[in-house]
Design a protein around this motif. Structure first.
Motif, short mmCIF file in Angstrom:
data_model
loop_
_atom_site.label_atom_id
_atom_site.label_comp_id
_atom_site.label_asym_id
_atom_site.label_seq_id
_atom_site.Cartn_x
_atom_site.Cartn_y
_atom_site.Cartn_z
N GLY A 85 -22.00 -12.06 -2.71
CA GLY A 85 -19.86 -11.79 -2.69
C GLY A 85 -19.70 -12.13 -0.88
N ASN A 86 -18.25 -11.15 -0.88
CA ASN A 86 -18.33 -11.55 0.12
C ASN A 86 -17.74 -9.24 0.90
N THR A 87 -17.68 -9.69 2.53
CA THR A 87 -17.10 -8.26 2.17
C THR A 87 -15.20 -8.47 1.98
N ARG A 88 -14.66 -7.34 2.15
CA ARG A 88 -13.39 -7.40 2.05
C ARG A 88 -12.72 -7.33 3.35
N LYS A 89 -11.17 -8.28 2.47
CA LYS A 89 -10.41 -7.44 3.56
C LYS A 89 -9.10 -7.11 3.08
N CYS A 90 -8.52 -6.09 3.84
CA CYS A 90 -7.85 -5.12 4.11
C CYS A 90 -6.51 -5.71 4.45
N TYR A 91 -5.60 -5.91 4.17
CA TYR A 91 -4.56 -6.39 4.20
C TYR A 91 -3.32 -5.29 4.38
N THR A 92 -2.56 -5.15 6.01
CA THR A 92 -1.60 -3.94 7.16
C THR A 92 -0.71 -4.88 6.48
N PHE A 93 0.76 -4.75 5.90
CA PHE A 93 1.81 -6.35 6.33
C PHE A 93 3.10 -5.57 7.18
N ARG A 94 3.49 -5.81 7.73
CA ARG A 94 4.26 -5.67 8.68
C ARG A 94 5.40 -6.42 9.25
N SER A 95 6.43 -5.71 8.53
CA SER A 95 7.87 -6.55 9.36
C SER A 95 9.27 -5.25 9.82
N GLU A 96 9.62 -6.37 10.45
CA GLU A 96 10.66 -5.72 11.26
C GLU A 96 12.18 -6.09 10.69
N LEU A 97 12.21 -6.32 9.06
CA LEU A 97 13.38 -6.75 8.40
C LEU A 97 13.19 -5.26 7.20
N ASP A 98 12.44 -5.54 6.48
CA ASP A 98 12.00 -4.69 5.29
C ASP A 98 10.92 -3.38 5.24
N ASN A 99 12.02 -2.52 5.17
CA ASN A 99 11.14 -0.82 5.47
C ASN A 99 9.95 -0.88 4.74
N ASN A 100 10.98 -0.83 2.92
CA ASN A 100 10.09 -0.46 2.18
C ASN A 100 8.29 -1.43 2.20
#
Length: 305
Positions: A85-100
């Motif tokens: 398989g493949n080692t995982r990716k972990c995403y952290t979303f960054r947004s200056e317009l949407d605090n949620n």
């Protein structure tokens, strides 16, 4: 040498976008990738602190290869089985317009570990123990690993008379606590989940007979550290916090650094909070700078109340 164990590595990825519209096309404006996983953060921090360190993990596919070749891991001896398989990716979303949306995380499942993989991991773990005096065991396990994987590794450490510091949660922690081992790092959320309480005194009573060193962290309230019959509280303030991702892992690294160098409980606590806070000063995920640690050590407040 310190052996760091990262059973479930990841590529930690910052993804910048203005907003996220469900059912619509969403375009990521920028990506920035870092080698990740709790044990990898510990290894990188120890390397920055000039500690001889090795890393044992499970690796899979192009993502696993990318992590092992990443610049921050250069100079660290790396081992562990190659999984399908493949080692995982972990995403952290960054947004200056949407605090949620800002700092929302999305985690891939990663590879699955077979019985053969687990047997090979134990063989390589025993071999790596020959070259270390301290072991740091951190984070989750891939799907398919036994629920008592850490407990089994801790038993091996005990047979080889090696000190081990553990940082995990859930069923792995529940099973690990059936074994005696040297040190545990747990945060307030994990404490509530595993023990039903967050008060460090209550946790200490529960663990005292099995775990000589207990580090309980409570975010801005700092570190509550027990070592045998000694206790201290330590904290240091950082005004410009850029990212808290990996701060707990860097705190574990600071504790490991001081333990490796046979320091006092005050110094262990100081290096713990100093390294955790230094990570907050760096935009790069799970990384600290030794110059920041040295400066913060002069600002750490220690008390025994």
């Amino acid at each position: 040498m310190v052996l760091t164990v990262c059973p479930n590595p990841s590529i930690d990825t910052y993804a910048w976008l203005d907003s996220f519209k469900i059912g619509r096309v969403n375009r990521i404006m920028e990506l920035k990738e870092f080698p990740g996983g709790k044990g990898i953060h510990v290894a990188m921090a120890l390397k920055e602190l000039k500690v001889p360190v090795s890393l044992l993990g499970n690796w899979a596919g192009p993502n696993g290869h990318w992590i092992k070749e990443a610049y921050p891991l250069r100079g660290i001896e790396i081992g562990g089985p190659q999984l399908n398989g493949n080692t995982r990716k972990c995403y952290t979303f960054r947004s200056e317009l949407d605090n949620n949306l800002n700092h929302t995380e999305l985690l891939e499942p990663g590879p699955k570990m077979s019985t053969i993989d687990w047997d090979l991991f134990q063989v390589q773990f025993r071999k790596a123990l020959n070259h270390c005096t301290l072991v740091c065991l951190s984070g989750s396990w891939p799907s398919g690993a036994p629920d008592d994987a850490y407990a089994q590794l801790l038993k091996i450490c005990n047979k080889e008379n090696k000190k081990a510091i553990l940082d995990c949660s859930g069923v792995q922690l529940e099973n690990a606590l059936k074994v005696k081992f040297y040190g545990l790092h747990i945060n307030e959320h994990e404490a509530v989940s595993n023990f039903g309480v967050e008060n460090h005194l209550e946790i200490r009573k529960y663990l005292k007979s099995n775990v000589p060193m207990l580090a309980v962290t409570k975010g801005k309230e700092g570190l509550f550290l027990y070592l045998h019959d000694q206790y201290v509280h330590a904290n240091v303030k950082v005004d410009d916090v850029k990212s808290t991702v990996g701060s707990g892992d860097c705190l574990t690294a600071g504790i490991a650094f001081a333990t490796f160098n046979n320091m006092s409980i005050n110094q262990i606590a100081a290096y713990g909070v100093g390294c955790g806070a230094a990570n907050c000063m760096n935009e790069d995920l799970g990384m600290l700078r030794i110059k920041d640690v040295r400066r913060l050590l002069t600002l750490v407040e220690i008390n025994k109340n």
